[in-house]
Design a protein around this motif. Structure first.
Motif, mmCIF file in Angstrom:
data_model
loop_
_atom_site.group_PDB
_atom_site.id
_atom_site.type_symbol
_atom_site.label_atom_id
_atom_site.label_comp_id
_atom_site.label_asym_id
_atom_site.label_seq_id
_atom_site.Cartn_x
_atom_site.Cartn_y
_atom_site.Cartn_z
ATOM 1 N N SER A 109 -5.595 7.957 -4.746
ATOM 2 C CA SER A 109 -6.835 7.222 -4.478
ATOM 3 C C SER A 109 -7.963 8.132 -4.012
ATOM 4 O O SER A 109 -9.126 7.711 -3.982
ATOM 5 C CB SER A 109 -6.576 6.153 -3.412
ATOM 6 N N GLN A 118 -16.290 -0.747 -1.301
ATOM 7 C CA GLN A 118 -14.941 -1.220 -1.005
ATOM 8 C C GLN A 118 -14.796 -2.691 -1.405
ATOM 9 O O GLN A 118 -15.710 -3.474 -1.186
ATOM 10 C CB GLN A 118 -14.653 -1.059 0.486
ATOM 11 N N PRO A 119 -13.639 -3.066 -1.949
ATOM 12 C CA PRO A 119 -12.534 -2.217 -2.377
ATOM 13 C C PRO A 119 -12.911 -1.393 -3.607
ATOM 14 O O PRO A 119 -13.784 -1.786 -4.388
ATOM 15 C CB PRO A 119 -11.417 -3.208 -2.690
ATOM 16 N N MET A 120 -12.256 -0.238 -3.769
ATOM 17 C CA MET A 120 -12.634 0.721 -4.807
ATOM 18 C C MET A 120 -12.105 0.295 -6.171
ATOM 19 O O MET A 120 -10.904 0.155 -6.370
ATOM 20 C CB MET A 120 -12.105 2.112 -4.453
ATOM 21 N N THR A 165 -2.431 4.136 -3.792
ATOM 22 C CA THR A 165 -3.013 4.267 -2.468
ATOM 23 C C THR A 165 -2.088 5.125 -1.614
ATOM 24 O O THR A 165 -1.181 5.782 -2.125
ATOM 25 C CB THR A 165 -3.211 2.865 -1.851
ATOM 26 N N ASP A 251 -5.681 -3.594 4.033
ATOM 27 C CA ASP A 251 -5.696 -2.371 4.835
ATOM 28 C C ASP A 251 -5.639 -2.678 6.319
ATOM 29 O O ASP A 251 -5.782 -3.831 6.739
ATOM 30 C CB ASP A 251 -6.924 -1.510 4.504
ATOM 31 N N ARG A 283 -13.137 4.168 5.204
ATOM 32 C CA ARG A 283 -12.326 3.101 4.626
ATOM 33 C C ARG A 283 -11.916 3.469 3.212
ATOM 34 O O ARG A 283 -12.723 4.011 2.445
ATOM 35 C CB ARG A 283 -13.085 1.771 4.601
ATOM 36 N N LYS A 284 -10.667 3.201 2.877
ATOM 37 C CA LYS A 284 -10.160 3.441 1.527
ATOM 38 C C LYS A 284 -9.247 2.285 1.147
ATOM 39 O O LYS A 284 -8.065 2.282 1.475
ATOM 40 C CB LYS A 284 -9.403 4.769 1.443
ATOM 41 N N LEU A 285 -9.832 1.313 0.481
ATOM 42 C CA LEU A 285 -9.083 0.151 0.024
ATOM 43 C C LEU A 285 -9.229 0.049 -1.489
ATOM 44 O O LEU A 285 -10.334 0.119 -2.017
ATOM 45 C CB LEU A 285 -9.609 -1.123 0.695
ATOM 46 N N ASP A 287 -9.151 -1.710 -5.164
ATOM 47 C CA ASP A 287 -9.252 -2.970 -5.902
ATOM 48 C C ASP A 287 -8.088 -2.979 -6.897
ATOM 49 O O ASP A 287 -8.030 -2.146 -7.805
ATOM 50 C CB ASP A 287 -10.590 -3.044 -6.639
#
Length: 324
Positions: A109, A118-120, A165, A251, A283-285, A287
């Motif tokens: 990710s 976000q979400p990516m 992720t 997350d 933040r790293k969420l 999609d």
């Protein structure tokens, strides 16, 4: 069907190997081909060429990579970009040269921009600046995606990429400095609980949010994507946007994660943050709607996954864990 799994002794490759072995035991005609890093150096072009020419697998799963957390990426950036580029170039090209038409490559990710919405979504790729702490690794992973897309476009093969992720689970690296955040926390809180420490200090503010996926879920998702008929996979992708996000779709903050790990490991002391350490991306969420449309979603909850991972950790030889 002969399947070569590159990186079968790693966390993800090991989970995929377990799934394929279970399928084989259930009666599927699967022949697994594996090599350790001492048996086959994937950064050696000639060695990989000779191996592919001799084995001629029907399917290649590229789960081999040099991986690590923020500290490792910051300390060894040349190693991360060089080794990962060489592995991808050698395995993908030599697979093609040997006539392999089906390949699955596992990425990360971190390919997405630091400030990606976000979400990516998959289409966030190459739309902004990368997170500086792991940029060399991310560039190598992006190159892997583009290698697969380019071979598909030029040669008509079916090379697919899945972007997981943050992964965790059996086989993870629990090194106190070079591991990712979740295994590092498990080890730190375990040792604190065992020693009766009154405090555990975690990096950063504790506010960044991260998504986590158990490696057994990742293995199932990878094989699900690999097994999809070509027309079904193509219906959810594009020639220049052919990778698929794999995640849980939710997350937690690093602080919340630390509190969960503390509960699982039995640590009852104080948790404090060292704000002098970097947070990384806030933040790293992922999609994961495309993957859901393809018929797959995660099944292992975070707390249950941490409990099973901690149980695996406790079953390991302490001396072996100290060496990792």
């Amino acid at each position: 069907m002969k399947v070569y799994i590159a990186g079968h002794r790693g966390m993800v490759g090991g989970a995929i190997t377990r799934r394929l072995n279970a399928r084989r035991e259930a009666g599927e005609a699967i022949e697994l081909v594996t090599r350790t890093s001492t048996e086959l150096d994937l950064t050696d072009q000639v060695a990989v060429r000779d191996f592919m020419a001799a084995e001629k697998p029907d399917v290649v799963i590229l789960a081999a990579a040099k991986v690590g957390g923020i500290h490792a990426n910051n300390t060894y950036p040349a190693d991360f970009i060089y080794e990962n580029l060489m592995i991808e170039c050698n395995v993908i090209h030599q697979a093609f040269a040997a006539g392999v038409t089906r390949l699955l490559q596992l990425g990360s990710s971190c390919i997405y921009p630091r400030e990606a919405p976000q979400p990516m979504r998959e289409d966030a790729l190459l739309t902004g600046v990368l997170e500086p702490t792991n940029e060399p690794y991310a560039i190598a992973k992006i190159a892997g995606i583009k290698l697969c897309e380019s071979y598909n476009r030029q040669h008509g093969v079916d090379y697919r990429s899945v972007m997981p992720t943050n992964l965790y689970g059996p086989g993870d690296n629990f090194h106190p400095e070079n591991s990712h955040v979740l295994p590092a926390l498990i080890r730190r809180f375990h040792e604190a609980a065992q020693s009766g420490a009154s405090e555990v200090v975690i990096w950063g503010s504790g506010k960044p949010r991260r998504e986590f996926l158990h490696v057994d879920d990742m293995a199932e998702a990878s094989l699900h994507v690999l097994d999809l008929p070509r027309d079904v996979y193509a219906a959810h992708t594009e020639p220049m946007l052919s990778h698929i996000n794999v995640g849980s779709g939710s997350d937690v903050s690093i602080r919340e994660l630390a509190e969960t790990v503390a509960e699982v490991t039995g640590f009852t002391g104080q948790i404090t943050q060292d704000a002098s350490k970097p947070d990384g991306t806030m933040r790293k969420l992922m999609d994961v709607s495309r993957l859901a449309d393809m018929g797959w979603q995660a099944g292992i909850g975070l707390q249950d996954g941490i409990r099973s991972t901690y149980a695996w950790f406790l079953d390991q030889d302490p001396a072996a864990l100290r060496a990792k």
